[in-house]
Scaffold this motif. Structure first.
Motif, PDB file in Angstrom:
ATOM      1  N   MET A 266      41.621  22.404   5.065  1.00 39.66           N
ATOM      2  CA  MET A 266      42.323  23.492   4.379  1.00 39.66           C
ATOM      3  C   MET A 266      43.369  24.130   5.310  1.00 39.66           C
ATOM      4  O   MET A 266      44.486  24.446   4.885  1.00 39.66           O
ATOM      5  CB  MET A 266      41.324  24.561   3.924  1.00 39.66           C
ATOM      6  CG  MET A 266      40.519  24.195   2.696  1.00 39.66           C
ATOM      7  SD  MET A 266      41.518  24.285   1.193  1.00 39.66           S
ATOM      8  CE  MET A 266      41.713  26.060   1.034  1.00 39.66           C
ATOM      9  N   ILE A 267      43.010  24.287   6.575  1.00 44.11           N
ATOM     10  CA  ILE A 267      43.962  24.864   7.536  1.00 44.11           C
ATOM     11  C   ILE A 267      45.178  23.966   7.671  1.00 44.11           C
ATOM     12  O   ILE A 267      46.325  24.428   7.619  1.00 44.11           O
ATOM     13  CB  ILE A 267      43.285  25.060   8.910  1.00 44.11           C
ATOM     14  CG1 ILE A 267      42.114  26.034   8.810  1.00 44.11           C
ATOM     15  CG2 ILE A 267      44.311  25.573   9.934  1.00 44.11           C
ATOM     16  CD1 ILE A 267      41.271  26.128  10.076  1.00 44.11           C
ATOM     17  N   SER A 268      44.939  22.651   7.818  1.00 39.22           N
ATOM     18  CA  SER A 268      46.066  21.725   8.008  1.00 39.22           C
ATOM     19  C   SER A 268      46.947  21.648   6.768  1.00 39.22           C
ATOM     20  O   SER A 268      48.166  21.426   6.875  1.00 39.22           O
ATOM     21  CB  SER A 268      45.550  20.331   8.370  1.00 39.22           C
ATOM     22  OG  SER A 268      44.808  19.777   7.301  1.00 39.22           O
ATOM     23  N   SER A 269      46.368  21.853   5.585  1.00 39.35           N
ATOM     24  CA  SER A 269      47.151  21.796   4.343  1.00 39.35           C
ATOM     25  C   SER A 269      47.911  23.095   4.088  1.00 39.35           C
ATOM     26  O   SER A 269      49.062  23.062   3.617  1.00 39.35           O
ATOM     27  CB  SER A 269      46.229  21.525   3.147  1.00 39.35           C
ATOM     28  OG  SER A 269      45.578  20.294   3.290  1.00 39.35           O
ATOM     29  N   ALA A 270      47.276  24.231   4.394  1.00 39.51           N
ATOM     30  CA  ALA A 270      47.857  25.520   4.000  1.00 39.51           C
ATOM     31  C   ALA A 270      48.813  26.090   5.044  1.00 39.51           C
ATOM     32  O   ALA A 270      49.876  26.623   4.697  1.00 39.51           O
ATOM     33  CB  ALA A 270      46.743  26.527   3.727  1.00 39.51           C
ATOM     34  N   VAL A 271      48.433  26.017   6.318  1.00 37.96           N
ATOM     35  CA  VAL A 271      49.230  26.670   7.360  1.00 37.96           C
ATOM     36  C   VAL A 271      50.426  25.801   7.723  1.00 37.96           C
ATOM     37  O   VAL A 271      50.279  24.646   8.114  1.00 37.96           O
ATOM     38  CB  VAL A 271      48.379  26.953   8.617  1.00 37.96           C
ATOM     39  CG1 VAL A 271      49.241  27.598   9.708  1.00 37.96           C
ATOM     40  CG2 VAL A 271      47.205  27.864   8.268  1.00 37.96           C
TER      41      VAL A 271
END
Length: 568
Positions: A443-448
């Motif tokens: 989720m971090i790699s997709s969102a940030v």
């Protein structure tokens, strides 16, 4: 050989004709018979030429410094400290057209319209018991400084005397009696004078600190606290109660911390004051944050971005969706940068909504929501409601907990631009912080989409900074292989002897490219991510600061401070 005077040099340099010089001196003599129309008083002539013939300061100052050996100080843009003002009576200041600026050890810094007046210097030695160190400034500027500073200082002194003479506020005094006591003129004048002094010198905070036998008043300027005055202990209760009243706080409550705010218009500018009251051993300590809209609503060009970082910043703010985070400690300028981004993104085709605690400045065309914990309006609940308002861009004042982080990342994945701040040391550790909050790595790699780490470093005073050649140890710090010239702090009237004036941002920008995203998804450590980002061309905070040192903007001391704060 006769000594050359200002008029002779200006004629030689073709800055004025002899006929024009003769005319202006005669005109000045007719207006004031004490004017020396022979032109031997260089300082008086400079003032006349500046005011009546439009000869610029840039032309006059170097010539005067060369002819007289006395340095110039711009009293319009320097910090004039209250202890110095109190050391010289206003009548003496006006008699000799001088303004005391600050006290350093046994020396008293003075700006004078005629710094060669030996009688004035002798009088100052007798009156103050300090050794005067003089600079010159223009008469009209000094007179304005006298008016501005002596009014404030004398009001404060008189108010303190009157407050001290009044009866102390007792513990069992009723609220009505307290309100009546602190609404009297002396307390009001003293508080207003403190606000005026702080705003005039560009302070960011006022600290009112109760000690065992006195009350210390300090202002924070350029990140450092400076003592301004000491107030009698008997004044504390009235001062605290007055501040509580104008901040909308409970003056009867002295056992728990309280927070409030109020606004004033000063010198034509709307200024907000945020108030924090904290019970301490010797009473209640008050810290007042000063929020000047003109200091925050600035363009990106004034934030200190290097060309390299500005290009990366452009890449980030052009993304169609995703999270952009600003990291850094309190007071590092994150809010200022956030507002700069919002101003660039704000146009009629987009719907921008923010949730902040507090809403520090109101932005035209942007819908801002104030967090209200007592009413249940938190960052997380506010963010949920914002998502039902069809936003294009969302700004969350701070990601403090897992719930806010979770909603923000999900909002970004569903097509929104989300801007926020987070308290981490650098860009790579922000990824670890989100993971610690329970956000999945994928989720971090997709969102940030990117992280901007930021610090503020002090600018060297351009009036007194000194050149030096780097030593071998300093070359190692700067990571250079040959000696170069850099600047170090001096100390002059313009910077109150600190060697610094103002601050500038240093930045570290991590753009989440494919390689970094894959590392984040795989659970890579912050150190590994940082190494890869540097390999890809990221400039670290220390590297950005080193560039400013090499450019002569800041000092090695500031570089050391930044390097230690980020464990580099």
């Amino acid at each position: 050989m006769d000594k050359m005077h200002l008029g002779d040099v200006l004629i030689k340099l073709n800055m004025i004709t002899r006929e024009a010089l003769t005319s202006v001196m005669e005109e000045a003599y007719l207006a004031d018979k004490s004017f020396d129309r022979r032109g031997s008083d260089d300082f008086a002539l400079a003032d006349v030429l500046r005011n009546k013939r439009g000869v610029s300061e840039e032309q006059l100052i170097p010539v005067l410094e060369y002819l007289t050996g006395v340095a110039y100080m711009d009293v319009r843009n320097c910090n004039i400290e209250a202890p110095a003002i109190r050391s010289v009576p206003e009548s003496v200041a006006r008699k000799y057209c001088l303004i005391p600026v600050f006290i350093h050890g046994s020396k008293l810094k003075i700006a004078m319209s005629d710094p060669l007046n030996m009688i004035a210097l002798d009088d100052l030695r007798i009156i103050t018991d300090y050794e005067p160190e003089v600079c010159f400034s223009f008469q009209s500027d000094i007179l304005s400084a006298i008016t501005a500073n002596y009014v404030t200082s004398e009001l404060a002194e008189q108010a303190m005397e009157e407050i001290t003479q009044q009866q102390d506020i007792e513990e069992d005094t009723t609220q009505e009696e307290i309100e009546d006591e602190v609404s009297r003129a002396p307390v009001v004048r003293l508080i207003n004078s403190l606000f005026n002094q702080a705003a005039t010198m560009g302070a960011s905070d006022i600290h009112i600190e109760p000690m065992e036998k006195s009350v210390k008043v300090r202002f924070r300027k350029d990140g450092d606290l400076r003592e301004i005055m000491s107030i009698p202990r008997a004044s504390l209760a009235a001062i605290i109660s007055r501040i509580k009243i104008i901040s909308g706080l409970d003056i009867a409550e002295k056992r728990v911390p309280q927070d409030g705010r109020f606004g004033l218009v000063m010198n034509g500018k709307a200024i907000d004051f945020r108030v924090s009251v904290l019970p301490v051993v010797h009473g209640e300590k008050v810290v007042i944050r000063i929020l000047d809209r003109s200091n925050v609503l600035v363009s990106r060009a004034k934030l200190g971005f290097s060309d390299h970082n500005s290009a990366l910043f452009d890449t980030l703010i052009k993304i169609p969706e995703g999270v952009i985070l600003l990291s850094g400690p309190t007071g590092s300028g994150k809010t200022t940068t956030l507002y700069a981004i919002l101003r660039e993104l704000n146009h009629p085709a987009v719907n921008i909504i923010t949730v902040e605690d507090p809403v520090e400045y109101h932005l035209d065309g942007i819908h801002q929501v104030q967090v209200n914990q007592k009413a249940g309006l938190t960052f997380a609940s506010g963010l949920r409601s914002i998502l039902r308002q069809d936003p294009d861009i969302i700004m969350v004042g701070e990601i403090r907990d897992a719930e806010t982080a979770d909603i923000a990342t999900k909002a970004a994945i569903t097509g929104h631009i989300v801007l926020s701040t987070i308290h981490t040391n650098d860009t790579a550790s922000t990824v670890s912080r989100l993971a610690d909050m329970g956000i999945e790595h994928y989720m971090i790699s997709s969102a940030v989409k990117g992280v901007v780490a930021q610090r503020l470093v002090k600018r060297l005073c351009t009036n007194c900074r000194r050149e030096k050649v780097t030593t071998p140890e300093e070359m190692v710090m700067l990571r250079i292989d040959r000696p170069v010239k850099i600047n170090e702090p001096g100390g002059c009237n313009a910077c109150s002897g600190t060697g610094y004036s103002g601050r500038i941002g240093v930045h570290e920008i991590l753009v989440m490219d494919r390689a970094i995203r894959n590392m984040v998804t795989g659970g890579a450590t912050a150190d590994t991510i940082k190494e890869k980002a540097v390999e890809n061309g990221m400039h670290t905070l220390s590297q950005s600061c080193r560039m400013l040192v090499l450019q002569g903007v800041t000092s090695l001391t500031e570089l050391n401070r930044i390097a230690h704060s980020v464990d580099e």
